[in-house]
Design an enzyme around this catalytic site. Structure first.
Site, PDB file in Angstrom:
ATOM      1  CG  ASP A 400      46.049  47.281  34.795  1.00 25.61           C
ATOM      2  OD1 ASP A 400      45.862  48.466  34.438  1.00 25.61           O
ATOM      3  OD2 ASP A 400      46.570  46.972  35.887  1.00 25.61           O
ATOM      4  CG  HIS A 401      43.836  51.341  29.085  1.00 20.21           C
ATOM      5  ND1 HIS A 401      44.928  51.332  28.232  1.00 20.21           N
ATOM      6  CD2 HIS A 401      42.839  51.932  28.382  1.00 20.21           C
ATOM      7  CE1 HIS A 401      44.601  51.894  27.085  1.00 20.21           C
ATOM      8  NE2 HIS A 401      43.341  52.267  27.135  1.00 20.21           N
ATOM      9  NE  ARG A 402      47.079  50.028  36.765  1.00 22.20           N
ATOM     10  CZ  ARG A 402      47.175  49.536  38.004  1.00 22.20           C
ATOM     11  NH1 ARG A 402      47.521  50.338  39.004  1.00 22.20           N
ATOM     12  NH2 ARG A 402      46.931  48.270  38.232  1.00 22.20           N
TER      13      ARG A 402
END
Length: 428
Positions: A400-402
């Protein structure tokens, strides 16, 4: 002498107000301990509530269509004075009915514990919504889909809103999105409507209930989580030789140790080294978990589910292999309990027994990463002096790039590959 005792719903996980879909006994019936009394339909499985002791059913205190929670009185049974209540737990029924988290190769992905997607706006139309008549499970499903439930017309008894009504509402909004009369997510064109029969013979086969329910969760995870996938390969030549050796030396009846068991153990050690991967996003906070419950994809006739190995950090390879075998068999028989699929921190989806060179697994929300493994193949690898035949295991890490970035993912995967290449590093 005999005594009449109340029977209550035992521990059924974190579920409340579960509908009663079937009564299996009637007043006057004699029952043995663990005889199923009624069937409940939770959001993850069909559960049978057993009699905790033997006796004769005097009275039923619930009816089909009612709802129960842990501790709810469901029946009164006349038991012999010498009968001692057992500690029976609910036994899942023959059919799983809810999500597997999308933790599975390509199509695998729904979380065992569905949570509403963060920052997902509810569907709305102009005008005020009417008070909704719906069960708690349907309301939760509406939240997962981002629907304002008061805008949905119910087709059930007395206007009760059903899951099918929510899905129909989403479909209708999707069909009108391109016309500017409402939208579900991005402004996408309507789904193509094709009369396939005019091109040739067809057969219409309904999706399994598990797939129908997991579909919206798969779509939610894929749309709301910014997925990125790193790929790498681990040299498992020595580990495979060791795996074959311990299986030959194992006692009769021991569970077969698979490469997935080693992956689960190596992933646990990697999660300790990189705690941000053992986490969940909660608004603007990151929940770092100090426990290590790892899920693995299990193939079943009705679809893919993700049982959870709890406290994998405290278990040896044989313990993990044994527990995996038990859970996988229960999954195939449709006998997993809801608690068997809850609490996962990180998931692994393995296609090793099927094939492939790599894939992008869908993150099993609310987790922040998932590992995929394809089939190991022998390749010529340069050792500095010459090419040597080595067994190479392709790995895919979706994250998850968040929460994470490419550098962290690269380090995590490199650490994991190092452990798989030389399993002695687990001891360091």
């Amino acid at each position: 002498m005999s005594t009449i005792k109340d029977v209550t719903v035992p521990d059924i996980g974190d579920f409340k107000n579960i509908p009663v879909i079937e009564i299996l006994v009637k007043p006057g019936d004699s029952v043995a301990a663990d005889t199923p009394l009624l069937t409940l339909e939770s959001e993850k499985a069909t559960l049978e509530v057993p009699a905790p002791f033997a006796g004769t059913v005097v009275e039923l205190l619930v009816a089909v269509g009612g709802t129960v929670s842990e501790g709810t009185r469901i029946a009164r049974i006349e038991a012999a004075a010498t009968e001692q209540p057992s500690q029976a737990l609910p036994v899942p029924g023959d059919q799983l009915i809810e999500e597997p988290p999308p933790a599975i190769a390509a199509s695998a992905g729904s979380a065992a514990e569905a949570v509403p997607p963060p920052n997902l706006p509810a569907l709305s139309l102009e005008g005020e919504s009417a008070p909704a008549h719906a069960s708690p499970s349907v309301r939760q499903f509406a939240r997962e889909l981002g629907i304002e439930i008061g805008l949905v017309n119910g087709s059930g008894p007395k206007g009760r809103i059903l899951r099918e009504d929510l899905l129909g509402f989403v479909k209708s909004r999707s069909a009108t999105a391109s016309e500017g009369t409402g939208a579900v997510g991005p402004n996408l064109p309507p789904w193509p409507q094709v009369d396939f029969a005019k091109f040739g013979a067809i057969e219409r086969v309904p999706l399994s209930r598990l797939r129908r329910i997991s579909g919206p969760n798969l779509a939610r995870n894929w749309v709301t989580i910014p997925h990125v996938t790193n790929f790498d390969e681990a040299d498992v030549t020595d580990l495979e030789a060791f795996r074959l050796k311990i299986n030959r030396e194992g006692a009769q009846g021991d569970a077969k140790v698979t490469m997935l068991a080693f992956l689960l153990k190596a992933a646990t050690v990697s999660l300790k080294a990189f705690p941000e991967f053992n986490a969940s996003l909660d608004g603007e906070d990151l929940i770092l978990k100090r426990y290590y419950h790892l899920g693995f994809a299990a193939d079943t006739p009705n679809g893919l589910v993700v049982p959870v190995i709890r406290d994998a950090n405290r278990k040896g390879i044989r313990d993990i292999a044994r527990e995996m075998a038990v859970l996988a068999e229960q999954a195939r028989q449709g006998k997993l309990k809801p608690t068997d699929m809850q609490g996962g921190c990180f998931s692994i989806s393995s296609l090793g027994g099927i094939g492939g060179t790599g894939f992008t697994p869908i993150i099993n929300a609310p987790e922040v990463a998932i590992l995929g493994a394809a089939r190991a193949r022998t390749k010529p690898l340069w050792d500095g002096a010459q090419f040597q035949p080595r067994l190479s295991l392709p790995l895919s890490l979706s994250w998850d790039h968040r929460v994470l970035d490419g550098a962290a993912a690269g380090r995590f995967l490199n650490h994991l590959c190092g452990l798989m290449s030389d399993f002695r590093r687990i001891l360091l």
